[in-house]
Each structure stands twice: as C-alpha cells, then as structure tokens.
Design an enzyme around this catalytic site. Structure first.
Site, PDB file in Angstrom:
ATOM      1  N   HIS A 139       0.837  -1.193   0.000  1.00 32.69           N
ATOM      2  CA  HIS A 139       0.000   0.000   0.000  1.00 32.69           C
ATOM      3  C   HIS A 139       0.876   1.250   0.000  1.00 32.69           C
ATOM      4  CE1 HIS A 139      -3.194   2.822   0.891  1.00 32.69           C
ATOM      5  NE2 HIS A 139      -4.047   1.849   0.626  1.00 32.69           N
ATOM      6  N   HIS A 140       0.416   2.257  -0.744  1.00 37.23           N
ATOM      7  CA  HIS A 140       1.156   3.509  -0.835  1.00 37.23           C
ATOM      8  C   HIS A 140       1.240   4.209   0.519  1.00 37.23           C
ATOM      9  CE1 HIS A 140       3.168   6.693  -2.806  1.00 37.23           C
ATOM     10  NE2 HIS A 140       2.620   6.556  -3.985  1.00 37.23           N
ATOM     11  N   ALA A 141       0.380   3.834   1.456  1.00 36.24           N
ATOM     12  CA  ALA A 141       0.472   4.396   2.805  1.00 36.24           C
ATOM     13  C   ALA A 141       1.699   3.854   3.542  1.00 36.24           C
ATOM     14  CB  ALA A 141      -0.792   4.078   3.604  1.00 36.24           C
TER      15      ALA A 141
END
Lengths: 469, 469
Positions: A139-141
């Site tokens: 995830h880009h988070a």
C-alpha cells in the site's frame, strides 16, 4: 500499541476506493540457480514465508474506531498470518509472459483489505521458460514506488553465491552488513519526499495547510507564471473516471539503444524514454481515432540534487520534484517530437530549480499524491486535466543482482491509475535494460498491451531518425 | 435500483468480520471429455466467463449510506466485471490433491469484498492427473449451502453429449427445459428455510422478534424440556475464538460401504456418517491430548417432510430442522458409539416432529445462522457451548453428471467456521460416493487434514465391528 498515521499516509488511505486502489506493485523475474530442481519455486516460497521475525512496517494495519475518536491509527495485527501475505501461485498453460501479465493484472486489481497489514507477495511458477516470478504489492500508505524498489534492492546482492539474504519483510538480524543494509532501507522508507521535506524544514505543523500551498502553486501554473506547471493539457480518453479493474503490460529494451539515440541527438536517456512514450501514445490514440489536436502533457517526477533543491535528504542524494512535459504528440515526425520533449524537459527543470522549497514541496505532492490532488482541482473549478499521463523513470541497480542465488533478469513496476488519469507508465532501469511497466484501467484503456508494440516501433523509428541504426 | 435486504441475509452480512467470513464454497472435480486438449481448462474458463447475461442474484452488492439511512440495501453493481468474479488459476507443482486443497484453503480464507457482487468462481488446472477443478464461493447472504449445491446441480446434466449448459451465474434463456431448471433453481434459492417459513406462515412482520423465540427454545432445551435441544456439551479445543485463516480437507468414500454397515446394524447411512465423524474426532482429540470426559455434541440439520413439519416448501419437499446428537466420543468401542448415535438421532427426530412450527423455525435458525446465535447465547449467560461441532449431510445427485461433456467425479462443500465453532463438517453424496468437506480455522484446528486419515480408519473399524467386512 496504537500509533498515529501521518497525514500523507492517511491521505492515501482516505483516497482509496474500489475504483482506485492505492497500492504499488513490482514484478521481478528470476532465473533459477544452476542445478535447481523443479521445486525451486516452492523452496523460494518456503524461504520467503518463514522469516524469524517480521519488520514492524509489515505487521501494522490501519484502524479506526470510536476508541480512536474516528481517527485512522496504525495498530499491530494480533492475528498476523504470514500465509495470508506470502503466497505460492502458478500460471495456467501455456505459461507465456502473457499469462504472467494476466495474473499480475488480476492481483493488482484487488484492494488490500485494511483488516490486515497492507502487503502481499506472490512467488509464481509455471513460466514455460523455467523462470520464477515474484509479484509484490504494498500500500502507498506504507511505501512509495521508489522506496519499494529500494526495499527490494536491499535484499539483493551482486554475489551469486550468497544464500543468506532475508525476505524484504523480515526483521533483519544485527550483522554489521545487514544492519547497514537495513538502515539504508529504513532511511529510504523515511525518505518519502513529503515526510523528508517536512522533517527537514520543520513543516510538520504546516502539514494540514499543505493542500492550499499546493493549489496555490498549481493555480500559478495555470496563469503560466512557471513553465514547470504548465497545466494546459487537452482532454483525452485517458482522462476519465476509471473502474477498479487493471491491465498491466511490461517489456524491456536495452538502455544502450536509448543512449545511442541520445548521443546522436544531444538528448538524455530520459528524453528518449519520454519520446518512446510519446510516439506510442500517439499511435495508440490514432488507432482509437482519438488523437487530440493539441499535444499531450506528461507529469514527470524528476530527481533534484540536494544542493539544487536546497533539501536535506537521508542519503545525501536526490529529492523529487515534478515537471510538466509537452509530449508533442501532435507532431508527425519522431525526431521533431524528441527535440520538443528535450526542450520542454530542460525548461521545466530550469523552472523547477528556481522554485522555492515550498513550491517544490507542492510539486512533489503532485507526484506522490495525484489522487489527493484531483478532487482539489475539481474544487478549484478546473475542467481540463492538469496533465494527461504520469511517466516516471525510477533508477534501479546497474549491475546483475541475485536473490539467494537466483539471478534477477527483469524488474517492472506496477503503479496506480487514478480517476482522471487512467494510464500510468513507470520505467525502471536494471542491468543495462530499461523496463517499462504500463498500468491502466482495463475499461478506460482497452488493449493496453498494444502500447508495447508501439513502444518498440517508436524506438526503432527514433534510431532511424537519429541515424543511430 | 435499490432493494431492501431481507433480515436473514442482512444478519449474515452484519455477522461477518475478518475472523468470520460468511461465504460457503464448493469444490468440484471434473474429468475432461475424451479428446479434450491441454487447453481444456482455458476453454472451460472462457465458456464460464462469457455468459450472454448474468442473473440478477450475481449482479447485486450490499450498500449502506446516509442515503439509505444507514440500512443495508442491495444495489446493482454499475461496474460489474466478470473477470473479477470468474478466474482461471493453476496449481503449483507437483499438482497433487494437496496443492488443490491448499489453494482452496487460501481462496476460502479471503472475505468477499462488499463493494462487488458477493461471489467468485475459479477454474483450476494443473492437477497432475489431468482433472480440472472448480472452486466456487458465494456469500451466505445470497445462498445457503444447500441452495448453492442445487444451483450448481441445475447446470449439470446426465447427458455426456450436451454442450449448451449455461454457467451457474448466467441468466437462463427461455427454452422450456432450461426455464424449468431455472425456476427450480430460483425456488430453491427462495427456499432458505427461514425465508420460506416466514412467507409460509406470514411471519415476516415477526422477523424482528425471531431471536427471542429462538432463545426461548434454546433455554427450554437447557432445562431439558426437549432432547432435540439438549445443550449439555463439554468445552473442547474446537470451541474457542477463531482467526480468519481456513484449512480445508476433503475426501470421499463409497456410500455402499456405509450402507452395508447400516444394514448390518439397523442404522441409517447418516448414522454411519456421524459415527465416522465421532471416531475421527475422538482420535484427533486423543492425538492432541484433549479428549473431554463427556461425549461431544453435534448440531445436525435434518430434513423433515412437509407434512411432518407442517411447513409448506417450494418443491413440496423438505424443510430443515436441527437435532443435537450425542456423539458418544467418550466410548472406546466403535460399535457402541454407533448405537448411541443412532439412539440420540432417533430421539432427537422424534422430539423435533413434536415441536411447533415456531420451534422448528427457531431450530432452523440455529442451523442456518449459528453465528447470529452465538452472541445471543452469550447474552443469555451461557458459558458452555450449546454444541461442539456442526455436521451436515446434504444430498446431491445420485447419477453421473456432466458439465458440457466434462464428467463430474467429485463434489465437496466448504462451509463456515464461526467463533466458538472452529470446525465444520459438511458431507454431500454424489454418484455412489459420500464426499466429506472439513472446513476449520487453521490456528484453532491444527493439522485438520489428519482427520481424513481418522475418518478412513473409523470406516474400516465400523465395518469390522458390524461384520460388514
């Protein structure tokens, strides 16, 4: 243990929806070590799924509840189960690259469930040429694309005999070398531009105010005050609402061919990459009878050295800004397109180098968080897209790398199409080759894979035009 | 078009969590038709993923918003993409049944995302014996296990030459036979016992009051007023909180062997199935040094004919009630266990036949919605589990079936473990064989697959004891 989620990561989580999953991916191809048996993929899977300890980054999941006052926080996954995250898959017959890309398209279409840590890795067998593939999804988070590449690189080695490299998600043991690798990886993770800039300039408190700074910069761009943010882009078929289905296509070409064109024409390898994309997009749009009269504009993240950008960064290396590049898709001649791209890129970089840190910060945010940007632009009443396509070029290792004896023979990034930006092209260099990863919404960008043929044609056309062939 | 979700379906949606996905599954094994090539699985996949039209059941997804006042409703999926729902997969080497069960375990562990219609089907190739498998997954809010079996059966035929059978999720064309098949399928879908009973008795308005009726019946059972709900069950390792990871194991045995034991001992085939489970559970618990002194209690859904149950049902056939069966796992002798099970089953059925429709309704709810029951029992201050394990026996087709020329050679159900009930055993008969499908929480029920060996041993032991071998 509950930890707050920093605003950038939270923004990626909030921006996520069914049609807009916010994970980046990577596809790596490996050749088995000599003497490896038919069950080599299984052994690789077994090694990958049995780390002694998992790094904290890969153990946390987002959580929101009344207890957290509705705020998103990171909590450790009490039921962490590595078998959910590391998987052993196989390709249907005939096991061509096509079946591999189909599987990656499918895997990349599925959102990561927030109820578990936000990553997956798939060891894939069944390629008829005997190679083994690994598709990873994060995830880009947790990480941006560059950090994900670095994290993977941190477990590769140039030594084909080494066998003790950990899985990327393993908590590293404290041997001196491993520790350094580990620290390098962690610092690259910390080096997500916005975070780095925030800490470097003490902007943390300003974080909530970032969007307004960003929009100010873009609005200025609209008024043509800087050519780095020239936002005059035509409407194209790529700039529509998207669905949650993805198509992924990938291929690589020798960097030597691009270098020869660059040398013959006084342009950079990156210019040639952009010219290849330009020609391919032009051909694709002509196929669909959808080429606009005005040339397409690409948003291109570029590296800035620390001094130029006046930005401290973890490894003394690069911070990232963005340039809006005129792709000149309205021009018929490949050579003329390359010249126009070279000029647009040069102008953009010059403009960028004269920008203030806050402007660069804002530009970086465009690169890192276009999904956050789009709704804001809509709020600003912009009807045209600020740009048509995102083209990134992420440098990878230059020498041949090995993962526990398996030779890495190809590496391709999968990125994030967003609403209004249905196609993403990300390139990564490795061992003398430039790998192109094309990620698109399957419905909005039909027959995405045909862009590969167009890229190949365009490279040949550029060679001819440059007299490099 | 927005449609309200009926309370039963909504209950399955609300009961769902990461550790407790609420979908049922089915695994079917097919032999390729004669002369089929190596790409037969691909052809099957292509046929399955290209229906002219999809039945509405497979196009709707649950939705809740401010616009629906927080209520769950069904909405059509505007972005329906069959490629998300029908998939072509392959097994890693060596392609044994073990790899197939591993893949099914993994697929069954993943929750269906509410943002899409709640079903998936996977055409699986790569079994080394050349067979092709199909794993299907459907949310319990759409169908129960029995209806799912019937839906699948509705697209099978006894004619090996027929090639025009639709996919289970296809909207059926209006040919007379297909129409009848279709109507039968739809009526079986409508025949989820609670819904059927509700409409039959005009109980819709009472739906909200069901839980109290249910708890009343159970509480009566606790006071031993009816042996059908004798809720005195020991604590076992199966009756704990579960995680979201599943392990699935499956195998079949000839029904003839069970019939011979039944004839020699005056018991039914179902009694023998329960005795096999009893012996296997006993052996498994002894392995884990966890056999309780008191015998385990199984919740066994049983068919009741319409007259007996005083219940109208769509095909004039069976409604479903539940009997709590003493498994007599405390007895050492297989023959003695079979006798005890036979008696407990007979008593339970008699008690059930004397129950009122409301009681049967409540009992049905136990069978169909144990997940809803468990929290209620907790509220009632019950500390012991009401039973230890759910064992269902769902009749399937008796003759050899074909799917577009592919011979169905095995069919196995995957069910729903819930908190406090970590193991589910569901059997289904087909073409002279009894297929056992064991679905468990991987952490709570370690080495689940060993139960298969124990089942096999127990069948042999019962044959010896009955003199049937």
């Amino acid at each position: 243990m509950v930890n707050p989620i920093d605003p950038t990561s939270a923004a990626f989580l909030y921006a996520e929806s069914r049609t807009q999953p916010m994970h980046v991916g990577g596809l790596q191809l490996f050749e088995k070590p000599e003497g490896a048996g038919r069950d080599y993929a299984r052994q690789m899977y077994a090694a990958m799924s049995a780390p002694e300890e998992i790094a904290p980054l890969f153990l946390k999941r987002p959580h929101r509840s009344i207890g957290t006052a509705g705020q998103l926080v990171w909590v450790p996954d009490e039921h962490f189960d590595i078998e959910h995250h590391v998987r052993h898959s196989a390709l249907p017959r005939p096991g061509r690259v096509r079946e591999l890309l189909d599987l990656c398209s499918r895997l990349h279409s599925q959102r990561l469930a927030w109820e578990r840590p936000l990553w997956e890795a798939h060891i894939i067998e069944g390629l008829r040429d005997g190679r083994v593939a690994m598709y990873t999804k994060t995830h880009h988070a947790l990480v941006d694309g560059v950090s994900a590449m670095r994290l993977l690189a941190s477990v590769l080695t140039t030594d084909p005999e080494r066998r003790d490299m950990p899985a990327p998600w393993a908590a590293r043991p404290a041997s001196a070398k491993a520790q350094r690798t580990r620290e390098a990886a962690e610092s690259s993770l910390a080096q997500v531009p916005m975070s780095a800039l925030r800490s470097a300039y003490g902007l943390t408190a300003e974080a909530a105010g970032l969007p307004s700074a960003l929009v100010k910069t873009i609005t200025r761009g609209l008024r043509n005050e800087t050519s780095a943010v020239s936002l005059y882009a035509p409407r194209t078929m790529f700039n529509q609402s998207i669905t949650g289905s993805r198509r992924f296509a990938a291929q690589d070409w020798p960097i030597e061919r691009m270098r020869a064109i660059g040398q013959a024409t006084g342009s950079t390898i990156n210019d040639v990459v952009l010219a290849m994309c330009s020609g391919a997009l032009r051909a694709y749009l002509i196929d669909h009878d959808a080429l606009p009269d005005t040339g397409l504009v690409a948003m291109v993240p570029v590296g800035l050295n620390a001094k130029q950008a006046q930005v401290a960064s973890a490894d003394g290396g690069n911070a990232v800004g963005s340039v809006m590049v005129q792709l000149a898709t309205d021009l018929d001649d490949p050579a003329a397109r390359l010249v126009a791209i070279h000029r647009s890129m040069r102008d953009g970089k010059q403009a960028l180098s004269s920008m203030t840190p806050t402007q660069i910060l804002a530009m970086s945010a465009i690169g890192m968080a276009p999904s956050i940007l789009t709704p804001m632009l809509r709020m600003q009443g912009l009807v045209r897209p600020p740009f048509n396509v995102i083209i990134s070029n992420v440098p990878g290792p230059r020498s041949t790398q090995y993962l526990n004896g398996a030779k890495l023979v190809g590496t391709y990034p999968l990125s994030i199409p967003i609403n209004g930006m249905a196609l993403n092209i990300t390139c990564t260099s490795y061992d003398g080759k430039m790998g192109f990863g094309l990620t698109g919404c399957r419905r909005t960008v039909p027959h995405l894979q045909r862009l590969l043929g167009h890229l190949d044609n365009e490279l040949t056309a550029l060679e001819r035009a440059a007299g490099a062939r």
